[in-house]
Design an enzyme around this catalytic site. Structure first.
Site, PDB file in Angstrom:
ATOM      1  CE  LYS A  19     -16.828  17.556  24.515  1.00 17.81           C
ATOM      2  NZ  LYS A  19     -17.593  16.984  23.414  1.00 17.81           N
ATOM      3  NE  ARG A  54     -12.179  15.283  20.478  1.00 20.53           N
ATOM      4  CZ  ARG A  54     -12.720  16.506  20.511  1.00 20.53           C
ATOM      5  NH1 ARG A  54     -12.203  17.438  21.255  1.00 20.53           N
ATOM      6  NH2 ARG A  54     -13.797  16.772  19.793  1.00 20.53           N
ATOM      7  NE  ARG A  71     -22.457  22.403  16.780  1.00 18.40           N
ATOM      8  CZ  ARG A  71     -21.754  21.675  17.637  1.00 18.40           C
ATOM      9  NH1 ARG A  71     -22.000  21.738  18.938  1.00 18.40           N
ATOM     10  NH2 ARG A  71     -20.812  20.882  17.207  1.00 18.40           N
ATOM     11  NE  ARG A  97     -17.567  23.076  14.865  1.00 11.26           N
ATOM     12  CZ  ARG A  97     -17.387  22.514  16.069  1.00 11.26           C
ATOM     13  NH1 ARG A  97     -17.852  23.116  17.148  1.00 11.26           N
ATOM     14  NH2 ARG A  97     -16.758  21.380  16.195  1.00 11.26           N
ATOM     15  NE  ARG A 136     -16.779  16.831  15.171  1.00 14.05           N
ATOM     16  CZ  ARG A 136     -17.656  17.782  15.476  1.00 14.05           C
ATOM     17  NH1 ARG A 136     -18.591  18.130  14.603  1.00 14.05           N
ATOM     18  NH2 ARG A 136     -17.607  18.382  16.635  1.00 14.05           N
TER      19      ARG A 136
END
Ligand code: AMP
Length: 214
Positions: free
Chosen positions: A13, A88, A127, A160, A171
């Site tokens: 996204k 959300r 990532r 992160r 998550r």
């Protein structure tokens, strides 16, 4: 042009939102980026959300809605904006409806990026990003030239906190239980377009533009 980007964490996204924002010359409004910025600056909001974010949970609707209301009150959103990571929850989606109504504005489209769960876990755990310039890499799919260092400024890359495997699972759970139902919410309003979030960023952008009739 008011776009909402839905999809699980790791669906791309953020990447699409940046590309769409530059394509349509409207701001990219990412609640995740805004919270990370608060955290980095140590503001009262940042201190409040730190432990929730690090654990992969969702920040309360009140705090999130208030922050979005302030953001959408700024003049740079006059021609539209791309919402990434908001709403959300059902309460946020309802709040956004009321807020936009009070501003006399309407959602153009809600784009939902779909990606299989095992691909998401692989993407997020690999990532890495540059803490200085924000460039995002992936250890196997988009590695930097020199392992562990940013191509642009040679800064050491970091993961992160919320991309660590146990947080990623939390998550995804939060997404399935609280955010995924919003697909139906926007489908019922005839605003939803589902897009397969697999392929290169430019390829997915092309599919997105086609879906928007651009
Ligand atoms: P993101 O970068 O969009 O994955 O967001 C990172 C984290 O910020 C999330 O895991 C949440 O803790 C928090 N966050 C971002 N957007 C929202 C939102 N709309 N509602 C609640 N929490 C959010």
């Amino acid at each position: 042009m008011i776009l909402i980007l839905l999809g699980p964490p790791g669906a791309g996204k953020g990447t699409q939102a940046k590309l769409l924002a530059s394509e349509f010359k409207v701001p990219h409004v990412s609640t995740g980026d805004m919270f990370r910025d608060h955290k980095a600056r140590g503001t009262p909001i940042g201190r409040k959300v730190q432990s929730i974010m690090d654990a992969g949970g969702l920040v309360t609707d009140d705090v999130t809605n208030e922050m979005v209301k302030e953001r959408l009150g700024r003049p740079d959103v006059a021609n539209g904006f791309i919402l990434d990571g908001y709403p959300r929850t059902a309460a946020q989606a309802q709040y956004l409806d009321l807020l936009l109504h009070s501003l006399g504005r309407q959602i153009t489209r809600c784009l939902s990026y779909e990606v299989a769960e095992e691909v998401l876990v692989e993407r997020m755990s690999g990532r890495r990003s540059c803490p200085k310039c924000g460039t995002v890499y992936h250890v196997s799919q988009n590695p930097p030239k020199r392992d562990g260092f940013c191509d642009r400024d040679d800064t050491g890359l970091v993961q992160r906190d919320d991309d660590k495997p146990e947080t990623v699972r939390k998550r995804l759970q939060e997404y399935r239980s609280k955010t995924e139902p919003l697909r139906q919410f926007y489908r019922d309003r005839h605003l939803l377009t589902e897009i397969e979030g697999v392929g290169t960023p430019d390829g997915i952008l092309a599919v997105t533009k086609k879906a928007l009739g651009r």
